[in-house]
Design a protein around this motif. Sequence first.
Motif, PDB file in Angstrom:
ATOM      1  N   ASP A 296       0.852  -1.178   0.000  1.00 23.15           N
ATOM      2  CA  ASP A 296       0.000   0.000   0.000  1.00 23.15           C
ATOM      3  C   ASP A 296       0.890   1.230   0.000  1.00 23.15           C
ATOM      4  OD1 ASP A 296      -2.203  -1.636  -0.004  1.00 23.15           O
ATOM      5  OD2 ASP A 296      -2.675  -1.358   2.112  1.00 23.15           O
TER       6      ASP A 296
ATOM      7  N   SER B  36      -0.914   8.470  -5.789  1.00 22.57           N
ATOM      8  CA  SER B  36      -2.101   8.493  -6.643  1.00 22.57           C
ATOM      9  C   SER B  36      -2.120   7.267  -7.557  1.00 22.57           C
ATOM     10  CB  SER B  36      -2.101   9.759  -7.502  1.00 22.57           C
ATOM     11  OG  SER B  36      -1.044   9.706  -8.448  1.00 22.57           O
ATOM     12  N   LEU B  37      -3.315   6.933  -8.037  1.00 21.21           N
ATOM     13  CA  LEU B  37      -3.446   5.849  -9.006  1.00 21.21           C
ATOM     14  C   LEU B  37      -2.583   6.118 -10.232  1.00 21.21           C
ATOM     15  CD1 LEU B  37      -7.265   5.017  -9.051  1.00 21.21           C
ATOM     16  CD2 LEU B  37      -5.407   3.414  -8.623  1.00 21.21           C
TER      17      LEU B  37
ATOM     18  N   GLY C 297       0.335   3.692 -11.316  1.00 26.29           N
ATOM     19  CA  GLY C 297       0.076   3.072 -12.613  1.00 26.29           C
ATOM     20  C   GLY C 297       1.203   3.300 -13.602  1.00 26.29           C
TER      21      GLY C 297
ATOM     22  N   THR D 264      -3.091   0.435 -15.071  1.00 25.61           N
ATOM     23  CA  THR D 264      -3.970  -0.357 -14.212  1.00 25.61           C
ATOM     24  C   THR D 264      -3.461  -1.765 -13.957  1.00 25.61           C
ATOM     25  OG1 THR D 264      -5.861   0.891 -15.054  1.00 25.61           O
ATOM     26  CG2 THR D 264      -6.336  -1.193 -13.940  1.00 25.61           C
TER      27      THR D 264
ATOM     28  N   VAL E  59      -2.961  -2.386 -10.039  1.00 24.60           N
ATOM     29  CA  VAL E  59      -3.018  -1.191  -9.208  1.00 24.60           C
ATOM     30  C   VAL E  59      -4.481  -0.927  -8.875  1.00 24.60           C
ATOM     31  CG1 VAL E  59      -2.593   1.298  -9.152  1.00 24.60           C
ATOM     32  CG2 VAL E  59      -0.981  -0.201 -10.320  1.00 24.60           C
ATOM     33  N   SER E  60      -4.777  -0.661  -7.608  1.00 22.44           N
ATOM     34  CA  SER E  60      -6.151  -0.328  -7.213  1.00 22.44           C
ATOM     35  C   SER E  60      -6.117   0.695  -6.083  1.00 22.44           C
ATOM     36  CB  SER E  60      -6.913  -1.580  -6.763  1.00 22.44           C
ATOM     37  OG  SER E  60      -6.272  -2.188  -5.661  1.00 22.44           O
ATOM     38  N   GLU E  61      -7.163   1.479  -6.019  1.00 22.79           N
ATOM     39  CA  GLU E  61      -7.250   2.495  -4.976  1.00 22.79           C
ATOM     40  C   GLU E  61      -7.886   1.894  -3.733  1.00 22.79           C
ATOM     41  OE1 GLU E  61      -7.963   7.132  -5.161  1.00 22.79           O
ATOM     42  OE2 GLU E  61      -9.815   6.026  -5.534  1.00 22.79           O
TER      43      GLU E  61
ATOM     44  N   VAL F 273      -2.916   3.765  -2.468  1.00 22.36           N
ATOM     45  CA  VAL F 273      -3.033   2.897  -3.643  1.00 22.36           C
ATOM     46  C   VAL F 273      -2.320   1.576  -3.366  1.00 22.36           C
ATOM     47  CG1 VAL F 273      -2.422   2.685  -6.083  1.00 22.36           C
ATOM     48  CG2 VAL F 273      -3.154   4.894  -5.171  1.00 22.36           C
TER      49      VAL F 273
END
Length: 167
Positions: free
Chosen positions: A9, A13-14, A18, A68, A88-90, A96
């Motif tokens: 984690d 930012s995404l 990414g 992504t 990748v996920s928020e 992220v």
Amino acid sequence: MVRNIHTRDLCSSLLEVGQLIDGLASEQDRLWPHESWPAMHFDRPLSVGAVGGHGPLRYTVESYKPGTSICFRFTAPDGFEGTHGFDVSEVRPGLVRLQHTLCMRLKRGACISWPFIYRWLHDALIEDALDRAEAAVTSSSVHRHSWSLWVRLLRRLARAKGGRTVA
């Protein structure tokens, strides 16, 4: 069936995390730990169908959503049947998750080489990649993971045989 997952984690930012996936195997690669492990190379820029790998591990890009996710399908070594990749996920705004997932079935000699050799090297390499990701996108100090005695021994044996580290 092998299912091996590593996550980190990141306070970022995404878009920024990414971009780490999008830079894989490029001159601007800030994710792959190529200074300590065999570099990732492909026959063309990242895109579905690109062929490459690192060290003796060969794979093709099976799916790719820029910024992504990317999924690779193993073509070697013999007996590795499956995929690995990054997503990748928020988790929440400003946090992220970067995840590496490996899913494969083992056949023939891979039933021995994975648990005794590749698994240990794989885990160390991926943790090094996640350390690099954290260093690339956060301003906090990064706790670098240390390699186990077994990983250090396997790397030393590979060098003594005149080869590069396998993972």
